[in-house]
Every structure is written in C-alpha cells, then in structure tokens.
Design a protein around this motif. Structure first.
Motif, PDB file in Angstrom:
ATOM      1  N   PHE A  38       0.806  -1.217   0.000  1.00  0.00           N
ATOM      2  CA  PHE A  38       0.000   0.000   0.000  1.00  0.00           C
ATOM      3  C   PHE A  38       0.839   1.266   0.000  1.00  0.00           C
ATOM      4  O   PHE A  38       0.799   2.063  -0.934  1.00  0.00           O
ATOM      5  CB  PHE A  38      -0.963   0.033   1.180  1.00  0.00           C
ATOM      6  N   PHE A  39       1.654   1.466   1.031  1.00  0.00           N
ATOM      7  CA  PHE A  39       2.410   2.710   1.131  1.00  0.00           C
ATOM      8  C   PHE A  39       3.432   2.853   0.005  1.00  0.00           C
ATOM      9  O   PHE A  39       3.684   3.955  -0.480  1.00  0.00           O
ATOM     10  CB  PHE A  39       3.090   2.826   2.502  1.00  0.00           C
ATOM     11  N   GLY A  40       4.013   1.728  -0.430  1.00  0.00           N
ATOM     12  CA  GLY A  40       4.945   1.794  -1.554  1.00  0.00           C
ATOM     13  C   GLY A  40       4.260   2.290  -2.811  1.00  0.00           C
ATOM     14  O   GLY A  40       4.747   3.199  -3.493  1.00  0.00           O
ATOM     15  N   ALA A  41       3.100   1.700  -3.113  1.00  0.00           N
ATOM     16  CA  ALA A  41       2.341   2.137  -4.300  1.00  0.00           C
ATOM     17  C   ALA A  41       1.882   3.580  -4.152  1.00  0.00           C
ATOM     18  O   ALA A  41       1.881   4.349  -5.121  1.00  0.00           O
ATOM     19  CB  ALA A  41       1.138   1.217  -4.501  1.00  0.00           C
ATOM     20  N   LEU A  42       1.498   3.958  -2.941  1.00  0.00           N
ATOM     21  CA  LEU A  42       1.057   5.332  -2.695  1.00  0.00           C
ATOM     22  C   LEU A  42       2.190   6.325  -2.939  1.00  0.00           C
ATOM     23  O   LEU A  42       2.005   7.360  -3.588  1.00  0.00           O
ATOM     24  CB  LEU A  42       0.547   5.459  -1.258  1.00  0.00           C
ATOM     25  N   GLN A  43       3.380   5.999  -2.421  1.00  0.00           N
ATOM     26  CA  GLN A  43       4.517   6.900  -2.590  1.00  0.00           C
ATOM     27  C   GLN A  43       4.898   7.072  -4.058  1.00  0.00           C
ATOM     28  O   GLN A  43       5.188   8.193  -4.504  1.00  0.00           O
ATOM     29  CB  GLN A  43       5.722   6.373  -1.793  1.00  0.00           C
TER      30      GLN A  43
ATOM     31  N   ASN B 103      -5.248  -9.289   1.973  1.00  0.00           N
ATOM     32  CA  ASN B 103      -6.521  -8.629   1.662  1.00  0.00           C
ATOM     33  C   ASN B 103      -6.513  -7.190   2.137  1.00  0.00           C
ATOM     34  O   ASN B 103      -6.921  -6.274   1.409  1.00  0.00           O
ATOM     35  CB  ASN B 103      -7.686  -9.356   2.344  1.00  0.00           C
ATOM     36  N   ALA B 104      -6.062  -6.963   3.371  1.00  0.00           N
ATOM     37  CA  ALA B 104      -6.059  -5.619   3.944  1.00  0.00           C
ATOM     38  C   ALA B 104      -5.229  -4.657   3.111  1.00  0.00           C
ATOM     39  O   ALA B 104      -5.632  -3.517   2.846  1.00  0.00           O
ATOM     40  CB  ALA B 104      -5.537  -5.669   5.379  1.00  0.00           C
ATOM     41  N   SER B 105      -4.061  -5.106   2.653  1.00  0.00           N
ATOM     42  CA  SER B 105      -3.179  -4.222   1.884  1.00  0.00           C
ATOM     43  C   SER B 105      -3.776  -3.869   0.534  1.00  0.00           C
ATOM     44  O   SER B 105      -3.685  -2.725   0.074  1.00  0.00           O
ATOM     45  CB  SER B 105      -1.800  -4.882   1.698  1.00  0.00           C
ATOM     46  N   LYS B 106      -4.429  -4.842  -0.105  1.00  0.00           N
ATOM     47  CA  LYS B 106      -5.005  -4.584  -1.431  1.00  0.00           C
ATOM     48  C   LYS B 106      -6.346  -3.852  -1.337  1.00  0.00           C
ATOM     49  O   LYS B 106      -6.689  -3.055  -2.211  1.00  0.00           O
ATOM     50  CB  LYS B 106      -5.154  -5.903  -2.201  1.00  0.00           C
ATOM     51  N   PHE B 107      -7.125  -4.115  -0.275  1.00  0.00           N
ATOM     52  CA  PHE B 107      -8.341  -3.331  -0.063  1.00  0.00           C
ATOM     53  C   PHE B 107      -7.977  -1.863   0.120  1.00  0.00           C
ATOM     54  O   PHE B 107      -8.660  -0.964  -0.397  1.00  0.00           O
ATOM     55  CB  PHE B 107      -9.088  -3.827   1.178  1.00  0.00           C
ATOM     56  N   ALA B 108      -6.910  -1.599   0.868  1.00  0.00           N
ATOM     57  CA  ALA B 108      -6.466  -0.221   1.076  1.00  0.00           C
ATOM     58  C   ALA B 108      -6.044   0.418  -0.243  1.00  0.00           C
ATOM     59  O   ALA B 108      -6.395   1.562  -0.535  1.00  0.00           O
ATOM     60  CB  ALA B 108      -5.307  -0.190   2.068  1.00  0.00           C
ATOM     61  N   LEU B 109      -5.300  -0.323  -1.046  1.00  0.00           N
ATOM     62  CA  LEU B 109      -4.871   0.178  -2.350  1.00  0.00           C
ATOM     63  C   LEU B 109      -6.078   0.512  -3.225  1.00  0.00           C
ATOM     64  O   LEU B 109      -6.114   1.551  -3.902  1.00  0.00           O
ATOM     65  CB  LEU B 109      -3.993  -0.864  -3.051  1.00  0.00           C
TER      66      LEU B 109
END
Length: 278
Positions: free
Chosen positions: A109-114, A150-156
C-alpha cells in the motif's frame, strides 16, 4: 503520440517482467525498477534502447522521488505508471503479528502510494497519464487465511477509487487490475507466511495456505496474455476502473457482488430506517 513511456515497479519477475517485455516488444519505452544491482544490465539488454532499469525500493520515499525525477528528466515525460511491486502473505488474522501487517502494508500500500504521489506532478503538468494499480481479486473479495494481504489490497483499491475521481478532470485515468491465479512466482518466492500456526484455524486459513502453495507453477493464468490485456486497457479511450483478470477473478468478484446484494436485501427494511423522525 504513438510511443509511450512506461514506469513499472517490481519487474525482477512475474507480471512486471512479462508486461515490460511485451511493452518493449510493442515499441514503447520501459523504465523498470529492481532492487538488485545484478538485474540492471539484464533488463537493459532485453530491448536495447527501449528497456531501462533503475535501482529503487518502493518503501524508500527519497529513493522513489529521485528515481522518478531522473526518469522524467531522461525521457521528458511519463505516460503510464504500473504499480506492480508487492508480495503476498498467508496466515489467519490472529496468527499474523502487527509487524507482519506493517511490512505488507509498507510495500503493497504505502509503496504504491509513494510512487503514485511522486509521479502525479509530472502527469498533471502533461495533462495526461494512465495509472495501473496491480491489485488482486483478493483486493475485492477476502478469503480466510489471506487477511493480511486482503487488507493491503483493499487499502490500495480504496485509495485508487478516490484517486480516479480526483484526477479524471486532469486528464489522468486510473485502472485497478485484479488478477486471479496466474503462473508467476507469487505462490513461490513472492509470498510469506505467519510463523505462528494455531490449531483453531486448521480448517480455514491452513486449507487456503496449502492450496495456494500447492498450485505454485500450475496456475491457470498466462501472464503474457494478461500483459496484452493491460496494454489494451492503457490504449483504450475509456478504460475500466476495475479489471478482474481471468475467469477465477471474474467469478470471485461476481460472488462478492451477489453476497453484498443479498445482505442489503435481507436487512434493508430495517437498516434503511435510521433517519430522524420528521
């Protein structure tokens, strides 16, 4: 403009590598990120003059900004971002440690966000761009034993839905890709597991874990065909917000939609009446 400049994270293998090869074969320029020095020359030589490897870790904010700036300065534009870097995690919600959760979220999540935030100023200045967020069918429908992932991809997906609305007026389009099982190294070297295994979850999380690890190298999906579909989406005038890839993913998404509709119908007569009485 016929030739595009792609920026793809995590291309040492799997979807990222296959997509990069297909894109380069199509005549576009590909900037790919790897985390190992030994992979630089190998990727540069895939299609000399079309493939360019950079060392970058998506969890390093300064490194992300510097790499994207260097890539833009070299090519003068960034047309397509593919956030592909990530890894899976197996284990029941209770079995995983908070450290496990943070490590998965940091990359997925945070990597993709950055990376997304670092690319957006260049796309905004251009007035155009395509962002491909590599999620998963597991980013839309959860499974016992896959809760951390699931949590990481739901956040993404939640972030990307909002992003799509925000950047649409700026000429930037976002697509969330949700693959099912494809024959990559996801079920091999790209997956981790909780160290703790509780007997209470043998019939749920453990069955899923054994299934995932058991079909490594036998998944139904062809990564090359998936790459070709993603390329079509990038070139489409009206790309979808979500793109389930493969029959398994499409079935999973439909089952989730049916489940949500069933829940709404079952409780709508009660749940709808929560407004103040007038």
């Amino acid at each position: 403009m016929s030739e595009k400049v792609w920026f793809i994270t995590g291309l040492s293998s799997g979807f990222g590598r296959t997509l990069a090869e297909e894109v380069a074969r199509n005549g576009d320029k590909v900037i790919g990120t790897v985390r190992q020095q030994c992979l630089l020359e190998e990727f540069n030589n895939i299609s000399v003059g079309n493939t360019f490897a950079y060392l970058m870790d998506v969890t390093n904010p300064d490194g992300v900004k510097a790499t994207i700036e260097a890539a833009f300065n070299h090519f003068g534009r960034l047309d397509v971002l593919v956030n592909n870097a990530g890894f899976g995690f197996l284990g029941a919600v209770e079995e995983a440690t908070i450290k496990d959760y943070r490590e998965v979220m940091e990359t997925n999540f945070f990597g993709a966000l950055q990376v997304t935030q670092a690319v957006l100023p260049y796309m905004r200045k251009q007035g155009s761009g395509r962002i491909i967020q590599m999620s998963s069918a597991a980013g839309f429908r959860a499974t016992a034993g896959f809760g951390v992932y699931n949590a990481s991809k739901f956040a993404l997906e939640g972030m990307s839905e909002a992003l799509a609305l925000e950047v649409a007026p700026l000429g930037i389009k976002v697509t969330i890709v949700e693959p099912g099982p494809f024959r990559t190294n996801f079920a091999g070297t790209s997956i981790k597991a909780a160290k703790q295994e509780m007997p209470e979850y043998e019939a749920t999380a453990r069955i899923f874990k054994n299934n995932i690890l058991g079909y490594a190298g036998q998944q139904e999906g062809d990564p090359q065909k998936a790459a070709q579909v993603i390329m079509q989406v990038v070139n489409a005038e009206n790309p979808p917000l979500r793109l389930p890839l493969g029959s398994t993913a499409i079935t999973a998404v439909r089952k989730k939609l049916e489940q949500v509709e069933e829940d709404i119908k079952s409780w709508e007569s009660i749940a709808a009446h929560t407004s103040f009485d007038v």
